[in-house]
Enzyme design. Structure first.
Site, PDB file in Angstrom:
ATOM      1  N   ARG A 286       0.808  -1.224   0.000  1.00 21.23           N
ATOM      2  CA  ARG A 286       0.000   0.000   0.000  1.00 21.23           C
ATOM      3  C   ARG A 286       0.840   1.274   0.000  1.00 21.23           C
ATOM      4  O   ARG A 286       0.343   2.349   0.324  1.00 21.23           O
ATOM      5  CB  ARG A 286      -0.995   0.015   1.170  1.00 21.23           C
ATOM      6  CG  ARG A 286      -2.009  -1.130   1.117  1.00 21.23           C
ATOM      7  CD  ARG A 286      -3.088  -0.924   2.179  1.00 21.23           C
ATOM      8  NE  ARG A 286      -4.092  -1.972   2.110  1.00 21.23           N
ATOM      9  CZ  ARG A 286      -4.041  -3.095   2.822  1.00 21.23           C
ATOM     10  NH1 ARG A 286      -3.042  -3.296   3.661  1.00 21.23           N
ATOM     11  NH2 ARG A 286      -4.984  -4.015   2.693  1.00 21.23           N
TER      12      ARG A 286
ATOM     13  N   LYS B 119       3.151  11.561 -10.357  1.00 19.82           N
ATOM     14  CA  LYS B 119       2.212  10.851 -11.224  1.00 19.82           C
ATOM     15  C   LYS B 119       2.889   9.586 -11.737  1.00 19.82           C
ATOM     16  O   LYS B 119       3.936   9.643 -12.381  1.00 19.82           O
ATOM     17  CB  LYS B 119       1.785  11.736 -12.395  1.00 19.82           C
ATOM     18  CG  LYS B 119       0.810  12.827 -11.994  1.00 19.82           C
ATOM     19  CD  LYS B 119       0.579  13.826 -13.093  1.00 19.82           C
ATOM     20  CE  LYS B 119      -0.156  13.238 -14.272  1.00 19.82           C
ATOM     21  NZ  LYS B 119      -0.508  14.269 -15.278  1.00 19.82           N
TER      22      LYS B 119
ATOM     23  N   GLU C 198       9.633  19.378 -23.560  1.00 23.31           N
ATOM     24  CA  GLU C 198       8.978  19.603 -22.273  1.00 23.31           C
ATOM     25  C   GLU C 198       9.491  20.872 -21.605  1.00 23.31           C
ATOM     26  O   GLU C 198       8.757  21.544 -20.882  1.00 23.31           O
ATOM     27  CB  GLU C 198       9.185  18.391 -21.351  1.00 23.31           C
ATOM     28  CG  GLU C 198       8.442  17.136 -21.783  1.00 23.31           C
ATOM     29  CD  GLU C 198       6.949  17.181 -21.462  1.00 23.31           C
ATOM     30  OE1 GLU C 198       6.482  18.180 -20.870  1.00 23.31           O
ATOM     31  OE2 GLU C 198       6.244  16.215 -21.791  1.00 23.31           O
TER      32      GLU C 198
ATOM     33  N   LYS D 115       7.199  23.579 -12.279  1.00 23.58           N
ATOM     34  CA  LYS D 115       6.357  22.422 -11.974  1.00 23.58           C
ATOM     35  C   LYS D 115       6.122  22.305 -10.475  1.00 23.58           C
ATOM     36  O   LYS D 115       5.009  21.972 -10.040  1.00 23.58           O
ATOM     37  CB  LYS D 115       6.982  21.132 -12.514  1.00 23.58           C
ATOM     38  CG  LYS D 115       6.062  19.928 -12.310  1.00 23.58           C
ATOM     39  CD  LYS D 115       6.386  18.756 -13.193  1.00 23.58           C
ATOM     40  CE  LYS D 115       5.322  17.673 -13.075  1.00 23.58           C
ATOM     41  NZ  LYS D 115       5.572  16.515 -13.945  1.00 23.58           N
TER      42      LYS D 115
ATOM     43  N   GLU E 205      -4.076  16.953  -9.457  1.00 22.85           N
ATOM     44  CA  GLU E 205      -4.551  17.397 -10.776  1.00 22.85           C
ATOM     45  C   GLU E 205      -6.057  17.593 -10.815  1.00 22.85           C
ATOM     46  O   GLU E 205      -6.771  17.071 -11.665  1.00 22.85           O
ATOM     47  CB  GLU E 205      -4.111  16.414 -11.868  1.00 22.85           C
ATOM     48  CG  GLU E 205      -4.153  17.046 -13.258  1.00 22.85           C
ATOM     49  CD  GLU E 205      -3.591  16.158 -14.346  1.00 22.85           C
ATOM     50  OE1 GLU E 205      -4.258  16.025 -15.378  1.00 22.85           O
ATOM     51  OE2 GLU E 205      -2.504  15.600 -14.167  1.00 22.85           O
TER      52      GLU E 205
ATOM     53  N   ARG F  47      -2.983  22.132 -12.125  1.00 24.98           N
ATOM     54  CA  ARG F  47      -1.956  21.205 -12.588  1.00 24.98           C
ATOM     55  C   ARG F  47      -2.243  20.661 -13.973  1.00 24.98           C
ATOM     56  O   ARG F  47      -1.320  20.279 -14.703  1.00 24.98           O
ATOM     57  CB  ARG F  47      -1.795  20.062 -11.582  1.00 24.98           C
ATOM     58  CG  ARG F  47      -0.662  19.106 -11.943  1.00 24.98           C
ATOM     59  CD  ARG F  47      -0.378  18.137 -10.817  1.00 24.98           C
ATOM     60  NE  ARG F  47       0.628  17.165 -11.200  1.00 24.98           N
ATOM     61  CZ  ARG F  47       1.153  16.267 -10.385  1.00 24.98           C
ATOM     62  NH1 ARG F  47       0.786  16.254  -9.117  1.00 24.98           N
ATOM     63  NH2 ARG F  47       2.053  15.401 -10.804  1.00 24.98           N
TER      64      ARG F  47
ATOM     65  N   ASN G  21      -0.415  19.691 -18.985  1.00 25.80           N
ATOM     66  CA  ASN G  21      -0.721  18.806 -20.106  1.00 25.80           C
ATOM     67  C   ASN G  21      -0.826  19.545 -21.438  1.00 25.80           C
ATOM     68  O   ASN G  21      -1.337  18.985 -22.418  1.00 25.80           O
ATOM     69  CB  ASN G  21      -2.023  18.041 -19.831  1.00 25.80           C
ATOM     70  CG  ASN G  21      -1.890  17.080 -18.672  1.00 25.80           C
ATOM     71  OD1 ASN G  21      -0.908  16.360 -18.560  1.00 25.80           O
ATOM     72  ND2 ASN G  21      -2.868  17.081 -17.780  1.00 25.80           N
TER      73      ASN G  21
ATOM     74  N   HIS H 167      -0.405  17.665 -24.621  1.00 26.18           N
ATOM     75  CA  HIS H 167      -0.399  16.232 -24.341  1.00 26.18           C
ATOM     76  C   HIS H 167      -1.639  15.504 -24.842  1.00 26.18           C
ATOM     77  O   HIS H 167      -1.572  14.313 -25.142  1.00 26.18           O
ATOM     78  CB  HIS H 167      -0.230  15.997 -22.841  1.00 26.18           C
ATOM     79  CG  HIS H 167       1.166  16.214 -22.356  1.00 26.18           C
ATOM     80  ND1 HIS H 167       1.820  17.422 -22.495  1.00 26.18           N
ATOM     81  CD2 HIS H 167       2.043  15.381 -21.745  1.00 26.18           C
ATOM     82  CE1 HIS H 167       3.034  17.322 -21.977  1.00 26.18           C
ATOM     83  NE2 HIS H 167       3.191  16.105 -21.526  1.00 26.18           N
TER      84      HIS H 167
ATOM     85  N   HIS I 182      -0.553  12.451 -26.832  1.00 26.26           N
ATOM     86  CA  HIS I 182      -0.862  11.086 -26.401  1.00 26.26           C
ATOM     87  C   HIS I 182      -1.679  10.345 -27.456  1.00 26.26           C
ATOM     88  O   HIS I 182      -1.500   9.136 -27.657  1.00 26.26           O
ATOM     89  CB  HIS I 182      -1.622  11.110 -25.076  1.00 26.26           C
ATOM     90  CG  HIS I 182      -0.757  11.386 -23.887  1.00 26.26           C
ATOM     91  ND1 HIS I 182      -1.270  11.545 -22.623  1.00 26.26           N
ATOM     92  CD2 HIS I 182       0.586  11.542 -23.762  1.00 26.26           C
ATOM     93  CE1 HIS I 182      -0.287  11.780 -21.776  1.00 26.26           C
ATOM     94  NE2 HIS I 182       0.841  11.787 -22.449  1.00 26.26           N
TER      95      HIS I 182
ATOM     96  N   HIS J 296       7.753  10.381 -26.986  1.00 32.92           N
ATOM     97  CA  HIS J 296       6.846  11.230 -26.208  1.00 32.92           C
ATOM     98  C   HIS J 296       7.133  12.723 -26.407  1.00 32.92           C
ATOM     99  O   HIS J 296       6.221  13.504 -26.678  1.00 32.92           O
ATOM    100  CB  HIS J 296       6.945  10.884 -24.721  1.00 32.92           C
ATOM    101  CG  HIS J 296       6.091  11.745 -23.846  1.00 32.92           C
ATOM    102  ND1 HIS J 296       4.721  11.684 -23.860  1.00 32.92           N
ATOM    103  CD2 HIS J 296       6.418  12.717 -22.957  1.00 32.92           C
ATOM    104  CE1 HIS J 296       4.229  12.566 -23.006  1.00 32.92           C
ATOM    105  NE2 HIS J 296       5.242  13.212 -22.448  1.00 32.92           N
TER     106      HIS J 296
END
Length: 368
Positions: free
Chosen positions: A124, A146, A188, A230, A240, A244, A248, A251, A255, A273
């Site tokens: 956990r 993330k 980025e 960031k 997010e 936040r 993206n 993205h 993506h 990417h």
């Protein structure tokens, strides 16, 4: 060794980002975040031959009682799967990792995402220390917690928010980075200027040649400034649910391109990417113009900067706009109101826009 630059990430799970050349050989720095006696180093077949033994030796020299194992996967986005995740958990079981164990992610974004997700799920949640070896990972995926793996239907669809205990970025690792990967990371870096600070875009225009030449000072400054941007937004919005999402920018388009190409950016002729995000940022800027939110001059300038850095700015031939649109509908950044994009009013002034009409998106895709 050069002075270590530090960026603090505030919040309930605060941590430091340390940036300097030579940190992978600094055993005291590597061992400092480790709380227990077990550590699993996760890496890939490109990075492990270069750095894994060095990191292992540095750690055990600084902390002799530490029990260290490694888990090495083939390289590439297509390896970020539930199957590899399961294998990583098995490696933790073989190590006998207890709740104070640490997973050490040594590599790029794929390794960082996979290792971080395994750390989030083992018992956990155990500690994760990120040792990013690519520029893209140093300025983006290693920071913010993330973690995820991909499914055939989409990128990063299974994951968890799990902040690292520390991020240690050895900029000397960038000297062995393939040229294509360096340029992908710069995409980025450009993103932060595009969404937060137009003056950073000016700095990048001025420093483009130094960055491409891997000048240590220019790279360290770019990394520190990117991580600072960031860190600020992650501290405000760790899960997010608000600001936040602006990270993206580019993205949603990017993506969709990666997924439609079957994540072929490292093993085939698809975009990786960073390259996909570069294309996506130009498309997002063009969509902003098409919707009357921004003029075209900033989009033109963004495209010129990306091209100067050797990055693609148009959709690869053979991709169907409607197929890309279908991918976007499954993206995590879609919501009940419909397609959601990060658009801008001008360079450095991004915002979240929901309910964007399909026809507007298809129009921009068709013109790329």
């Amino acid at each position: 060794m050069s002075a270590v630059r530090k960026v603090e990430v505030a919040g309930d799970n605060s941590y430091s980002i340390e940036i300097a050349p030579g940190l992978l050989d600094d055993g005291a720095c590597l061992a400092k975040p480790l709380r227990g006696r077990h550590a699993l180093i996760v890496s890939d077949r490109n990075v492990a031959p270069l750095y894994l033994e060095r990191v292992h030796a540095s750690l055990t020299a600084a902390k002799p009682q530490l029990s260290v194992a490694s888990f090495v996967i083939p390289s590439g986005e297509h390896e970020k799967t539930l199957a590899r995740f399961g294998e990583c958990l098995h490696a933790l079981a073989e190590l006998g990792a207890t709740r104070d164990a640490t997973v050490i992610a040594l590599g790029g974004g794929v390794v960082g995402d996979l290792a971080g997700f395994a750390a989030a799920c083992w018992m956990r949640g155990i500690d994760c220390v990120q040792l990013p070896t690519t520029l893209l990972a140093m300025v983006d995926s290693s920071v913010g917690g993330k973690t995820a793996v991909d499914l055939p239907s989409g990128k990063n669809l299974v994951g968890a928010f799990h902040p690292p205990r520390a991020v240690i970025a050895d900029t000397a690792a960038l000297r062995t980075l393939p040229e294509r990967e360096l340029r992908a990371g710069l995409a980025e870096v450009v993103k932060y200027g595009a969404i937060f600070d137009a003056s950073f875009l000016v700095w990048l225009e001025q420093q483009a040649d130094a960055l491409l030449a891997r000048d240590d000072e220019a790279l360290a400054e770019a990394i520190a400034r990117s991580c600072g941007y960031k860190a600020e937004v992650v501290a405000r919005d760790p899960f997010e649910r608000g600001d936040r999402a602006m990270l993206n920018f580019g993205h949603t388009f990017g993506h969709a391109i990666e997924t439609e190409q079957g994540y072929a950016g490292t093993t085939g002729d698809g975009l990786n990417h960073g390259e996909a995000v570069a294309v996506g940022m130009v498309l997002a800027a063009r969509l902003s113009t098409a919707l009357g939110r921004a003029g075209s001059a900033d989009a033109d300038r963004l495209q010129r900067l990306l091209e100067r850095l050797g990055l693609p700015t148009a959709i690869p031939a053979g991709l169907d706009p409607r197929a890309l649109l279908a991918r976007m509908r499954l993206d995590k950044k879609a919501d009940a109101a419909g397609l959601r994009f990060i658009l801008w009013d001008a360079a450095g002034a991004a915002r979240i826009v929901s309910g964007v009409a399909d026809e507007a998106v298809l129009g921009v895709l068709a013109q790329s």
